[in-house]
Design a protein around this motif. Structure first.
Motif, mmCIF file in Angstrom:
data_model
loop_
_atom_site.group_PDB
_atom_site.id
_atom_site.type_symbol
_atom_site.label_atom_id
_atom_site.label_comp_id
_atom_site.label_asym_id
_atom_site.label_seq_id
_atom_site.Cartn_x
_atom_site.Cartn_y
_atom_site.Cartn_z
ATOM 1 N N LYS A 196 0.994 -1.244 0.360
ATOM 2 C CA LYS A 196 0.141 0.067 -0.036
ATOM 3 C C LYS A 196 0.709 1.191 0.050
ATOM 4 N N ASN B 198 -5.868 4.176 -1.257
ATOM 5 C CA ASN B 198 -6.891 3.535 -2.489
ATOM 6 C C ASN B 198 -5.762 3.317 -3.425
ATOM 7 N N TRP B 199 -4.358 3.212 -3.223
ATOM 8 C CA TRP B 199 -3.271 3.122 -4.179
ATOM 9 C C TRP B 199 -1.849 1.803 -3.331
ATOM 10 N N THR B 200 -1.522 1.124 -4.620
ATOM 11 C CA THR B 200 -0.869 0.753 -4.268
ATOM 12 C C THR B 200 0.550 0.764 -5.789
ATOM 13 N N SER C 60 3.415 -0.406 -8.587
ATOM 14 C CA SER C 60 3.563 -1.230 -8.920
ATOM 15 C C SER C 60 4.446 -1.221 -9.234
ATOM 16 N N LYS D 18 -4.575 2.277 -9.198
ATOM 17 C CA LYS D 18 -5.663 2.091 -7.678
ATOM 18 C C LYS D 18 -5.792 0.530 -7.874
ATOM 19 N N ASP D 19 -6.126 -0.547 -6.388
ATOM 20 C CA ASP D 19 -6.698 -0.702 -5.935
ATOM 21 C C ASP D 19 -7.150 -1.711 -7.083
ATOM 22 N N GLY D 20 -6.659 -2.931 -7.727
ATOM 23 C CA GLY D 20 -7.564 -3.063 -8.663
ATOM 24 C C GLY D 20 -7.454 -3.543 -10.082
#
Length: 308
Positions: free
Chosen positions: A128, A160-162, A164, A186-188
């Motif tokens: 996260k 709300n962000w991961t 990458s 963003k998630d997903g």
């Protein structure tokens, strides 16, 4: 004869004392022409301190970005081209090197700062965003963010962000203070592939909001706006007044007003109310309004000029 000589000596001594006292008074009175030391002062206070010298004040941005000075009390003097203590003489101008707080405060210790040891970069891909930033910044490193979709979106709700991707691989050693770039999604979401794809459909959340009744949509938009202001440390005060101001900003954008001029007007109005906001805060407020109430202008607001 001895009495006459003694009287002459005493008279000469008294004359020397009187002349010395006069010289002291004359030298102590000429203070307005001496250049003061204004390093470490705010630009506003420095100008007041220099006013008795009659010198015109010019400024140089220490970052080299030539940023606009809107609120002189938010800028600090890092250097001056005329040495303190010397007379101004026939000089007409003094140039001050200035920066924002934290950039321009003169160090109290003139000795060079100790160098921090190199840092080993942690592996943060998949973490996260708040956790990743905390792990990196704890090592004395700085973080920049990059939208890995290529959309150049602003990050408001970090949870709300991961992460990458990261510009320096985990385990590599870098100098303290280096900037690491974290790619975020963003998630997903997934990074775009090299193949040409059809535009992604609206997210499930967007679809659900679109199907809600207007009152619920309004409540969600208001909560988004107020929450974003709070996240940015902006004092909201009366919520209804703040919400009305957010709609006014969107009305200005819809009317074609340049975002730079909107922010300038916000800063000027806040100064008139003796509650000044900075350029960063004005940008945050404008972006928050666009995201909540007029998302079609988000890209224009994010990519516009940025006063400080």
């Amino acid at each position: 004869m001895l009495g006459k000589r003694l009287g002459a000596v005493i008279a000469a001594a008294l004359t020397g004392i009187v002349l010395t006292a006069c010289d002291d008074k004359m030298s102590s009175g000429a203070t307005s022409d001496v250049i003061p030391d204004v390093i470490g002062m705010t630009l506003l206070d420095a100008k007041d301190e220099l006013d008795p010298t009659g010198l015109d004040v010019e400024t140089i941005d220490i970052t080299g970005q030539d940023r606009m000075v809107l609120v002189e009390g938010n800028w600090f003097v890092a250097g001056q081209d005329l040495l303190a203590g010397q007379p101004a003489g026939d000089r007409t101008t003094i140039t001050l090197s200035i920066g924002k707080e934290g950039e321009a405060r003169a160090p109290e210790d003139p000795s060079p700062p100790a160098q921090d040891p190199p840092a080993v970069v942690p592996e943060v891909v998949g973490m996260k965003l708040p956790d990743a930033k905390a792990a990196i910044e704890a090592l004395g490193l700085d973080v920049e963010l990059h939208d890995d979709t290529g959309g150049n979106r602003s990050v408001f709700w970090e949870h709300n962000w991961t992460v990458s991707s990261q510009s320096v691989a985990g385990g590599d050693t870098v100098a303290a203070g280096q900037v690491l770039t974290l790619g975020v999604l963003k998630d997903g979401e997934h990074p775009p592939t090299t193949t040409v794809q059809a535009p992604a459909p609206s997210t499930t959340v967007d679809d659900e909001i679109a199907q809600m009744d207007p009152a619920t949509q309004t409540a969600i938009n208001d909560a988004t706006y107020l929450g974003t202001l709070e996240l940015g440390g902006i004092a909201v005060g009366d919520e209804q007044t703040a919400i009305a101001a957010g709609h006014t900003l969107c009305s200005d954008l819809s009317a074609g007003t340049d975002p730079f001029m909107i922010r300038y007007a916000m800063i000027k109005s806040s100064m008139d109310r003796n509650a000044p906001v900075s350029g960063d805060e004005a940008q945050w407020i404008l972006e928050a309004a666009a995201v909540a109430y007029c998302p079609e202008f988000t890209a224009d607001v994010t990519n516009s000029g940025f006063p400080r």
